[in-house]
Scaffold this active site. Structure first.
Site, short mmCIF file in Angstrom:
data_model
loop_
_atom_site.label_atom_id
_atom_site.label_comp_id
_atom_site.label_asym_id
_atom_site.label_seq_id
_atom_site.Cartn_x
_atom_site.Cartn_y
_atom_site.Cartn_z
N PHE A 128 0.77 -1.16 -0.03
CA PHE A 128 0.09 0.15 0.03
C PHE A 128 0.98 1.36 -0.20
O PHE A 128 1.78 1.27 0.59
CB PHE A 128 -0.96 -0.05 1.19
CG PHE A 128 -1.89 0.91 1.28
CD1 PHE A 128 -3.29 0.66 0.47
CD2 PHE A 128 -1.95 2.25 1.81
CE1 PHE A 128 -4.21 1.77 0.39
CE2 PHE A 128 -2.83 3.11 1.80
CZ PHE A 128 -4.38 2.75 0.88
N ASP A 205 1.02 -4.89 8.42
CA ASP A 205 -0.16 -4.03 8.15
C ASP A 205 -1.37 -5.00 8.06
O ASP A 205 -1.46 -5.67 7.23
CB ASP A 205 0.07 -3.17 7.03
CG ASP A 205 -1.12 -2.26 6.66
OD1 ASP A 205 -2.14 -2.42 7.03
OD2 ASP A 205 -0.66 -1.12 6.14
N TYR A 230 -11.75 1.36 9.91
CA TYR A 230 -12.94 1.84 9.00
C TYR A 230 -13.25 0.86 7.93
O TYR A 230 -14.33 1.19 7.02
CB TYR A 230 -12.70 3.22 8.48
CG TYR A 230 -11.55 3.50 7.92
CD1 TYR A 230 -11.20 3.16 6.67
CD2 TYR A 230 -10.13 4.38 8.63
CE1 TYR A 230 -9.97 3.23 6.00
CE2 TYR A 230 -9.06 4.43 8.02
CZ TYR A 230 -9.00 4.15 6.87
OH TYR A 230 -7.46 4.13 6.17
N LYS A 231 -12.45 -0.01 7.78
CA LYS A 231 -12.76 -1.15 6.61
C LYS A 231 -13.66 -2.13 7.07
O LYS A 231 -15.16 -1.97 7.53
CB LYS A 231 -11.39 -1.66 6.01
CG LYS A 231 -10.65 -0.39 5.28
CD LYS A 231 -9.42 -0.88 4.74
CE LYS A 231 -8.76 0.33 4.02
NZ LYS A 231 -7.33 0.33 4.02
N ARG A 379 -11.94 -3.87 -8.14
CA ARG A 379 -11.88 -4.96 -6.82
C ARG A 379 -13.64 -4.99 -6.30
O ARG A 379 -14.22 -3.82 -6.03
CB ARG A 379 -11.34 -3.90 -5.57
CG ARG A 379 -9.70 -4.22 -5.33
CD ARG A 379 -9.25 -3.77 -4.24
NE ARG A 379 -9.94 -2.55 -3.77
CZ ARG A 379 -9.49 -1.90 -2.49
NH1 ARG A 379 -8.25 -2.35 -2.14
NH2 ARG A 379 -10.00 -0.77 -2.11
C1 PLP Z 1 -6.48 1.41 3.84
C2 PLP Z 1 -4.94 1.26 4.26
C3 PLP Z 1 -4.09 2.08 4.86
C4 PLP Z 1 -4.66 3.54 5.31
O1 PLP Z 1 -3.90 4.05 6.01
P1 PLP Z 1 -4.55 5.51 6.77
O2 PLP Z 1 -3.40 6.02 7.74
O3 PLP Z 1 -5.84 5.07 7.50
O4 PLP Z 1 -4.97 6.55 5.77
C5 PLP Z 1 -2.91 1.87 5.26
N1 PLP Z 1 -2.35 0.51 4.49
C6 PLP Z 1 -3.17 -0.31 4.07
C7 PLP Z 1 -2.62 -1.66 3.60
C8 PLP Z 1 -4.50 -0.08 3.99
O5 PLP Z 1 -5.28 -0.87 3.18
#
Ligand code: PLP
Length: 427
Positions: A128, A205, A230-231, A379
């Site tokens: 990411f 992560d 939030y997911k 997705r």
């Molecule tokens: C959604 C997501 C993030 C989001 O990071 P934020 O700090 O909340 O913006 C980070 N890493 C991964 C793998 C994600 O899927």
């Protein structure tokens, strides 16, 4: 098998689904909408609406500053609950605060400081973006090499490849548990062990696995982890993230954002920073209380539904979707960009098509919410508590229609955006 036959089968699967009733625990969203983006922003649990009113109208409006007494320990108390229900972490190792990006930074910086003399940070070239960017910044600031590895773009990181790229000069290995693009589920245990044999620390992560995949942090050999809420956790946009620091390591690690919430005697307001023992040393400033309340509700809800049941349905949903892809979308030029084996997948399925961006826009016009990831990925998130088998059949029918319109040589491709979808009608 025709789409009609698949529809009949989906109705049977829905009728047998032990989690079918869970959808009623969430706000319904627009009438007839098929929401396949719970892996980006989860739906709102009804109980969270009630909790929000309580926090705002009673605790804040009436309790005012006196309510801090009940709020101040929420980062660790909600963290412990999250650890117990969804992360396989014993108390005292998880806290809920800040964003995933900030937590990654704190954990990665602490890990690098704990491995002085080692010059390499290893991650996935297709990790990411925020993960890669902050590792890039840390590596540059410290004069380290950031080694971004090309793993199989569908199957994701594997222990053999990790063993080839992690060595005695590696300070930290940082990977995603579930790949945000392909949905590949990494073998956290095997990969962490490979890194440990080289003396490196591991940082995972969990953004795309928490709430969808059972996680056993204490048993997995992972050192550090973080993720968002939030997911699949349904705690709302920008809700605070979590971090995990393995108990044995807490005394050896120091995070870089020294703030008063980690100070041993916070309200003495004294001179000199001296962090408290335990995971609380990873706090910095005032917690987002409203967000924390919603993280607690999301965690409690998934805990009650049961992560094993959620995982079982998620695997069945994504497997059904892969079957539908094979019969109805593969012939239309869609490729599968997720692992075929459901045990190797998280909870979304990714398809590739040269016109994926347009397909995603057209789908939105027909009430099917998916997401597009550059350059050619569509997705489809299958959040088990809120997604039905029948909705997957609807989505696949609309995806097929979205490419057939123009491929059929008709005028639809020239029509104003959305026009052809409107004929198709909302469900
Ligand atoms: C959604 C997501 C993030 C989001 O990071 P934020 O700090 O909340 O913006 C980070 N890493 C991964 C793998 C994600 O899927």
């Amino acid at each position: 098998m025709s789409l009609g036959q698949d529809r009949a089968r989906a109705l049977e699967l829905d009728a047998e689904d032990p989690l079918a009733g869970a959808r009623e625990l969430f706000w319904p969203g627009p009438e007839g909408q098929v929401y396949l983006d719970g892996n980006s922003l989860g739906m709102l649990p009804r109980r969270s609406g009630a909790r929000l009113r309580r926090v705002v109208e009673r605790e804040w409006a009436e309790g005012l500053v006196g309510s801090w007494e009940g709020w101040i320990d929420m980062p660790t108390s909600v963290g412990d609950r999250l650890g117990r229900e969804l992360l396989g972490a014993a108390p005292g190792q998880v806290l809920v605060a800040d964003s995933t990006t900030v937590n990654l930074y704190k954990l990665a910086a602490a890990a690098l400081d704990a491995r002085p003399g080692r010059g390499v940070v290893v991650s996935d070239r297709h990790n990411f973006p925020t993960d890669r960017y902050l590792l890039e910044g840390l590596a540059r600031g410290r004069g380290l090499e950031l080694r971004l590895v090309e793993f199989d773009e569908v199957e994701g990181p594997d222990p053999q490849r990790v063993a080839e790229v992690v060595d005695g000069d590696t300070a930290l290995l940082s990977l995603s548990h579930v790949d945000y693009r392909s949905g590949a589920l990494a073998d956290m245990m095997a990969i962490s062990e490979v890194a440990h044999r080289a003396g490196a620390l591991t940082l995972w992560d969990l953004c795309h696995s928490v709430g969808a995949v059972p996680i056993e942090l204490d048993r997995s050999a992972a050192d550090l982890a973080c993720g968002c809420t939030y997911k699949y956790l349904n705690a709302g946009p920008g809700s605070p993230a979590f971090l995990y620091v393995r108990g044995e390591l807490q005394g050896q690690l120091r995070q870089p954002i020294w703030g008063w919430f980690a100070q041993l005697d916070q309200f003495a307001m004294g001179q000199g920073y001296s962090p408290r023992p335990g995971v609380g040393a990873f706090l910095s400033g005032s917690p987002n209380v409203i967000g924390l309340a919603l993280v607690e509700e999301g965690t409690a809800l998934l805990g009650e539904l049961g992560i094993e049941r959620i995982r079982a349905k998620s695997q069945a949903l994504t497997s059904f979707l892969v079957e539908l892809w094979e019969r109805h979308l593969n012939p239309l030029g869609f490729g599968l960009a997720s692992p075929r084996d459901p045990r190797r997948r998280g909870s979304h399925v990714t398809l590739r098509h040269p016109r994926a961006a347009e397909v995603c826009r057209r789908l939105a016009g027909t009430g099917v919410v998916a997401d597009f990831r550059s350059p050619d990925r569509l997705r489809l998130g299958c959040a088990a508590p809120t997604t039905s088998y029948s909705e997957l059949v609807v989505a696949v029918g609309r995806i097929a229609a979205a490419v057939s319109d123009r491929a059929g040589g008709g005028k639809a491709g020239e029509a104003a955006p959305g026009a052809s979808q409107r004929q198709d009608g909302r469900p």
